[in-house]
Structure formats: C-alpha cells, structure tokens
Enzyme design. Sequence first.
Site, PDB file in Angstrom:
ATOM      1  N   THR A  17      24.153  42.067  90.745  1.00  0.00           N
ATOM      2  CA  THR A  17      24.416  42.436  92.255  1.00  0.00           C
ATOM      3  C   THR A  17      25.463  43.900  91.993  1.00  0.00           C
ATOM      4  O   THR A  17      25.718  43.535  93.773  1.00  0.00           O
ATOM      5  CB  THR A  17      25.312  40.871  93.067  1.00  0.00           C
ATOM      6  OG1 THR A  17      26.359  41.157  91.903  1.00  0.00           O
ATOM      7  CG2 THR A  17      24.568  39.563  92.609  1.00  0.00           C
ATOM      8  N   GLY A  18      25.829  44.387  91.467  1.00  0.00           N
ATOM      9  CA  GLY A  18      26.136  45.725  91.436  1.00  0.00           C
ATOM     10  C   GLY A  18      25.709  46.325  91.548  1.00  0.00           C
ATOM     11  O   GLY A  18      24.285  46.571  92.090  1.00  0.00           O
ATOM     12  N   LYS A  43      29.041  34.139  91.464  1.00  0.00           N
ATOM     13  CA  LYS A  43      28.504  34.592  92.422  1.00  0.00           C
ATOM     14  C   LYS A  43      26.361  33.748  92.165  1.00  0.00           C
ATOM     15  O   LYS A  43      26.025  33.916  92.874  1.00  0.00           O
ATOM     16  CB  LYS A  43      27.305  36.036  92.056  1.00  0.00           C
ATOM     17  CG  LYS A  43      28.303  36.706  93.263  1.00  0.00           C
ATOM     18  CD  LYS A  43      28.506  37.593  93.052  1.00  0.00           C
ATOM     19  CE  LYS A  43      29.554  39.087  93.538  1.00  0.00           C
ATOM     20  NZ  LYS A  43      29.225  40.333  93.743  1.00  0.00           N
ATOM     21  N   GLU A  98      26.957  52.475  79.386  1.00  0.00           N
ATOM     22  CA  GLU A  98      27.453  53.301  77.567  1.00  0.00           C
ATOM     23  C   GLU A  98      29.095  53.213  77.544  1.00  0.00           C
ATOM     24  O   GLU A  98      29.911  52.331  78.498  1.00  0.00           O
ATOM     25  CB  GLU A  98      27.240  54.989  78.136  1.00  0.00           C
ATOM     26  CG  GLU A  98      26.931  55.632  79.102  1.00  0.00           C
ATOM     27  CD  GLU A  98      26.904  56.885  79.045  1.00  0.00           C
ATOM     28  OE1 GLU A  98      27.537  57.300  78.248  1.00  0.00           O
ATOM     29  OE2 GLU A  98      26.880  56.996  80.408  1.00  0.00           O
ATOM     30  N   GLU A 209      19.302  63.310  67.496  1.00  0.00           N
ATOM     31  CA  GLU A 209      19.924  64.714  67.639  1.00  0.00           C
ATOM     32  C   GLU A 209      21.735  64.282  66.608  1.00  0.00           C
ATOM     33  O   GLU A 209      21.701  63.440  66.339  1.00  0.00           O
ATOM     34  CB  GLU A 209      20.613  64.164  69.269  1.00  0.00           C
ATOM     35  CG  GLU A 209      20.950  62.821  69.243  1.00  0.00           C
ATOM     36  CD  GLU A 209      21.430  62.569  70.717  1.00  0.00           C
ATOM     37  OE1 GLU A 209      21.122  63.822  71.930  1.00  0.00           O
ATOM     38  OE2 GLU A 209      22.268  61.176  71.154  1.00  0.00           O
ATOM     39  N   HIS A 248      27.557  62.446  75.710  1.00  0.00           N
ATOM     40  CA  HIS A 248      27.547  61.124  75.381  1.00  0.00           C
ATOM     41  C   HIS A 248      28.343  60.815  73.841  1.00  0.00           C
ATOM     42  O   HIS A 248      28.783  61.780  72.655  1.00  0.00           O
ATOM     43  CB  HIS A 248      26.224  60.639  75.111  1.00  0.00           C
ATOM     44  CG  HIS A 248      25.894  60.774  74.586  1.00  0.00           C
ATOM     45  ND1 HIS A 248      25.681  59.981  72.841  1.00  0.00           N
ATOM     46  CD2 HIS A 248      24.097  60.911  74.689  1.00  0.00           C
ATOM     47  CE1 HIS A 248      24.311  60.436  72.290  1.00  0.00           C
ATOM     48  NE2 HIS A 248      22.803  61.089  72.922  1.00  0.00           N
TER      49      HIS A 248
END
Length: 293
Positions: A17-18, A43, A98, A209, A248
């Site tokens: 719902t966000g 909700k 994250e 990475e 990140h």
Amino acid sequence: MAILVDKETKVLCQGMTGWAGTHHTARMMEYGTEVVAGVTPGKGGRTHLELPVYDTVAQAKAETGANASMIFVPPANAAKAMIEAIEAELPLVVVVTERVPALDMVRVRQALDGSKTRLVGPNSQGILAPEICKIGVMATGSERPGGVGIVSRSASLTSEVVAQISGEGLGQSTTVGVGGDPIHGMSMVQCVELFLADPETEGIVLIGEIGGTEEQEVAEYLQARKASKPVVALIAGQYAPPERRMGHSGTLTMYGRGDAGSKIAALERASVEIAPSSHLVGRTIRDALLRAR
C-alpha cells in the site's frame, strides 16, 4: 526452464500500500506475474490494486495460496517482515529494501537456518524469468527467453547485460539480483548451483563488484568441480579508490580485501572467462557458448 520462479508462482507484497509497493506491484501485474495479495499491518480487510490486503503473511498465504513474497518495507522494519514471511514458511522471499541494519540481518539469517524459505536480498533488484514471472524492480523490455542465466550484485549493470545478451540473439533463462547489502540471503554460489542444475540454462554470467568475498567463493566452488557450462564474469570497480564506499553499502574494499583484482584472479584460476569490458559481456558469453557447442 527458470530457476526459483515459474508460472505457478503466486506473489504477495509486504508493504504493497506504500508508493513504491503500489508502483512496482502494478508493473509486475502488467508483466503477467500472478500477484494475489498485499500485507500491511492494520489495513487488513481493504483492497488495493483490486487485490485483498491482509494484516499478516500467514493470513494472506492461507487465503490465497501465495508461495512467494516481495518486501517493500522501510529498513527499520524490514527484518521483522522477513522473519514473518520465514515463519509463515513461504518458499521464496525477495527483498527490495536496501541498507537493512546489519544486526537485524544477523537475526534474519538465524531465522533462515533450517527453514523452508529461500531469501533473495535485501537490496535486490529481484528475479526476472522472461515471459514467465517478474518479482521486484528489474527493468523490462530488453529481455527475451533463452539459455543464459545471470546472477548479479549490480542493478544497473544487470539491465545493460540483459540488453547485450538479447542483442546477440541469445536470451535469459532467469536473472537473479542477489542483493548488494553485505549480509543477505541467497549467495552467488547458491545461484550458480541452481543454474548448473537447470537443463535449459546453457551458460552463466556473473556480474560482480568490489566488496565482500562472494566472487572468490564462486571461484572456490567452481575449482572444486568442473563446470559443465561456460561461465563468464564481469567485475565492476577496477578503478575504485580503496576504503571508500562506492554506491551501496556492499561496495567497499578495506585493507586490500574485496578488490576487483583479487576477484578476477580467483575467477580466472577457476577457468571463468572475464569479460574485458562492461560493453563486451554479451559478445563474450556468445563466443563462449559457440566454443562449447
């Protein structure tokens, strides 16, 4: 054949719902993913995107038969949402959130021990099996069904590599974003194991990475067993300054550990072919597949 998902995957969204949950759930439904419910405490009983909303994961699973969850819950409450999904025995949980606190993820990893759940993420762009199922936030439009499995730590590079592979006349069996946070669920090694066991995956692309040791762990795994399929890797961050976080929270090298050079060297020892540049990944896996035939 895809790994982790198939046409029978039924997804609920924790935090639907966000704004972010609404937007990306709608995109998943447009792609053809069977989304069956949302979960937002307090909700329950409402509808959103014409789907029922429940207070708990257990209620949503019992009522809808959901067998996967996508989590769009802010970092402070994300671990609670993950543990709730694990306790409800959902087979697959994908976490987009994250920067979940590390100590919270330690508790999540403890909850995973001995559970029936595969956790992908946090800080994952999700899972995409072309024309079958999308869970998460991966860009679509360039993907096509095929025989290349992709396991990645980088969201933006994933989109580039998918487009290159499709541009070479190949396609993807499944693309999995394992997550960029330092502590997460499924590892790159576990994804490689699934791709090697999948009869329709002909080759594997690793997008790694700087930071951590997951790529070295893949190299150790492949050295211990002869890979039956070609494996190509791209390691981002070769020119990143040490001891500085790049993007990140997982992309951090400290005191000579987790640097691109050591990852590339380990993978080369395991007979993994290293793509010479980010724009040559598609060509590199195409050539590797041609040589293997």
